[in-house]
Design an enzyme around this catalytic site. Structure first.
Site, PDB file in Angstrom:
ATOM      1  N   GLY A  11     -14.963  20.366  17.603  1.00 35.48           N
ATOM      2  CA  GLY A  11     -16.117  19.889  17.572  1.00 35.48           C
ATOM      3  C   GLY A  11     -17.119  20.743  16.737  1.00 35.48           C
ATOM      4  O   GLY A  11     -16.702  21.563  16.215  1.00 35.48           O
ATOM      5  N   ALA A  62     -16.615  18.333  25.551  1.00 32.78           N
ATOM      6  CA  ALA A  62     -17.696  17.486  26.246  1.00 32.78           C
ATOM      7  C   ALA A  62     -17.519  15.992  25.941  1.00 32.78           C
ATOM      8  O   ALA A  62     -17.372  15.677  24.492  1.00 32.78           O
ATOM      9  CB  ALA A  62     -19.035  17.980  26.144  1.00 32.78           C
ATOM     10  N   TYR A  63     -17.999  15.064  26.769  1.00 29.97           N
ATOM     11  CA  TYR A  63     -18.184  13.657  26.396  1.00 29.97           C
ATOM     12  C   TYR A  63     -19.574  13.650  25.961  1.00 29.97           C
ATOM     13  O   TYR A  63     -20.420  13.901  27.145  1.00 29.97           O
ATOM     14  CB  TYR A  63     -17.963  12.711  27.431  1.00 29.97           C
ATOM     15  CG  TYR A  63     -18.048  11.344  27.141  1.00 29.97           C
ATOM     16  CD1 TYR A  63     -16.922  10.468  26.978  1.00 29.97           C
ATOM     17  CD2 TYR A  63     -19.168  10.697  26.966  1.00 29.97           C
ATOM     18  CE1 TYR A  63     -16.949   9.256  26.690  1.00 29.97           C
ATOM     19  CE2 TYR A  63     -19.327   9.394  26.707  1.00 29.97           C
ATOM     20  CZ  TYR A  63     -18.183   8.691  26.343  1.00 29.97           C
ATOM     21  OH  TYR A  63     -18.269   7.208  26.196  1.00 29.97           O
ATOM     22  N   THR A 103     -26.677  20.677  29.101  1.00 32.00           N
ATOM     23  CA  THR A 103     -27.593  19.887  28.254  1.00 32.00           C
ATOM     24  C   THR A 103     -28.946  19.896  28.766  1.00 32.00           C
ATOM     25  O   THR A 103     -29.198  19.913  30.098  1.00 32.00           O
ATOM     26  CB  THR A 103     -27.259  18.437  27.911  1.00 32.00           C
ATOM     27  OG1 THR A 103     -28.145  17.692  27.260  1.00 32.00           O
ATOM     28  CG2 THR A 103     -26.718  17.758  29.485  1.00 32.00           C
ATOM     29  N   ASP A 104     -30.047  19.387  28.044  1.00 32.97           N
ATOM     30  CA  ASP A 104     -31.607  19.234  28.596  1.00 32.97           C
ATOM     31  C   ASP A 104     -31.673  17.846  29.312  1.00 32.97           C
ATOM     32  O   ASP A 104     -32.443  17.547  30.139  1.00 32.97           O
ATOM     33  CB  ASP A 104     -32.414  19.367  27.497  1.00 32.97           C
ATOM     34  CG  ASP A 104     -32.291  17.971  26.437  1.00 32.97           C
ATOM     35  OD1 ASP A 104     -30.858  18.088  26.230  1.00 32.97           O
ATOM     36  OD2 ASP A 104     -33.112  17.388  25.925  1.00 32.97           O
ATOM     37  N   TYR A 127     -24.427  10.141  31.162  1.00 38.62           N
ATOM     38  CA  TYR A 127     -24.122  11.546  30.559  1.00 38.62           C
ATOM     39  C   TYR A 127     -24.877  12.548  31.228  1.00 38.62           C
ATOM     40  O   TYR A 127     -24.058  13.710  31.721  1.00 38.62           O
ATOM     41  CB  TYR A 127     -24.772  11.181  29.180  1.00 38.62           C
ATOM     42  CG  TYR A 127     -24.533  12.828  28.467  1.00 38.62           C
ATOM     43  CD1 TYR A 127     -23.405  13.269  28.034  1.00 38.62           C
ATOM     44  CD2 TYR A 127     -25.722  13.330  27.884  1.00 38.62           C
ATOM     45  CE1 TYR A 127     -23.494  14.639  27.523  1.00 38.62           C
ATOM     46  CE2 TYR A 127     -25.909  14.661  27.372  1.00 38.62           C
ATOM     47  CZ  TYR A 127     -24.635  15.231  27.206  1.00 38.62           C
ATOM     48  OH  TYR A 127     -24.634  16.510  26.141  1.00 38.62           O
ATOM     49  N   LYS A 131     -23.032  15.654  33.360  1.00 38.98           N
ATOM     50  CA  LYS A 131     -22.866  17.139  33.053  1.00 38.98           C
ATOM     51  C   LYS A 131     -23.435  18.056  33.826  1.00 38.98           C
ATOM     52  O   LYS A 131     -23.081  19.306  34.098  1.00 38.98           O
ATOM     53  CB  LYS A 131     -24.095  17.073  31.673  1.00 38.98           C
ATOM     54  CG  LYS A 131     -23.312  16.767  30.302  1.00 38.98           C
ATOM     55  CD  LYS A 131     -22.272  17.349  29.843  1.00 38.98           C
ATOM     56  CE  LYS A 131     -22.450  18.919  29.493  1.00 38.98           C
ATOM     57  NZ  LYS A 131     -21.283  19.503  28.849  1.00 38.98           N
TER      58      LYS A 131
END
Length: 287
Positions: A11, A62-63, A103-104, A127, A131
């Protein structure tokens, strides 16, 4: 530097870690192919770690398809939560420290204030939920962890906002870009450097950290900067998010406070526009 194993090596961040490892002369690092490091293969992960015996595992798998996650809930949950659980468990069994990228989007983002690591996480899309669940399973499974929340990740590799804008800017005369969602872009090369700084610090200050580039911008101003720096002639119109409805709701304001990571690991963080200039230079080199 201790031996490092990268999961999700193909990725965007995985490719940046490879580039930065070469620049920094880090040789004790393994980038297994996806079929050899499937985040959903619990026994395979344990076998991989048992064979490689890494001191550190970096989870870049990650998705991340935010809108598609609203429909592919089970797949997003499997990769972002179950996969994180499998990996944390494999790290525990094999005595490895896990660096897990988050993630934010774990935040609601409805207040104009810098988000600290211990602020209430209230995700508003699938999402973000998956996460956050992934973070929580890492924390509950493995004491030796660094969770790094980042935002608006881009680079010269894979698909991202910068490369999409450059493509659209070359094809169209005019673009409408959302102006009322505010955050901070993050150059994945800078994040890769920060991850290696954490590893080389030999610190045991485990926990959650925030990392993005410095500064604050909107998607509209980010796009304007991309076109200014790349000298792309395209008219950019600011629009409200309501004029461009998406399946997943996004945080309106998700600027993170980076004080903790800067002070703990003595990390210097570049300003977002300076990093964007560097990225566009690298994109042009790869043409």
């Amino acid at each position: 530097m201790s031996k490092i194993l990268v999961i999700g090596a193909g990725g965007q961040l995985g490719q940046c870690l490879k580039v930065v490892a070469e620049r920094r002369g880090i040789t004790e690092i393994v980038f297994p192919a996806e079929q050899d490091a499937n985040i959903l293969n619990e026994s395979g992960l344990k076998d991989l770690l048992a064979a490689a015996q890494p001191a550190f595992v970096i989870n870049c798998a990650a998705y991340t398809a935010v809108d598609k996650a609203e429909d592919e809930v089970e797949l997003a949950k499997a990769i972002n939560e179950t996969g994180a659980a499998y990996l944390a468990s494999a790290c525990l069994v094999n005595g490895a420290t896990l660096i897990h990228v988050s993630t934010d989007f774990v935040f609601e983002g409805n207040e104009v204030k810098l988000l600290k690591e211990d602020d209430q996480a209230e995700p508003i899309n699938v999402y973000g939920v998956t996460k956050l669940d992934g973070e929580e399973v890492v924390v509950s499974t493995l004491p030796a962890h660094f969770i790094i929340r980042t935002s608006w990740l881009y680079s010269e590799y894979a698909n991202n906002f910068v490369k999409t804008m450059l493509k659209l800017g070359a094809e169209r005369d005019e673009l409408n870009i959302i102006a009322d969602q505010v955050g901070t872009p993050t150059y994945a090369i800078d994040l890769a450097n920060a991850i290696f700084d954490i590893i080389s610090s030999s610190s045991a200050a485990y926990g959650v950290y925030h990392y993005s580039n410095e500064g604050v911008t909107s998607w509209f101003d980010f796009a304007k900067a991309i076109f200014d720096i790349s000298e792309t002639a395209v008219k950019v119109n600011p629009i409200p998010g309501s004029a461009y409805p998406t399946k997943a709701v996004r945080p309106a304001f998700s600027v993170m406070d980076k004080t903790k990571i800067k002070e703990t690991f003595d990390i210097q963080i570049p300003y977002w526009r300076d990093s964007l200039i560097e990225c566009i230079k690298q994109i042009n080199k790869l043409k």
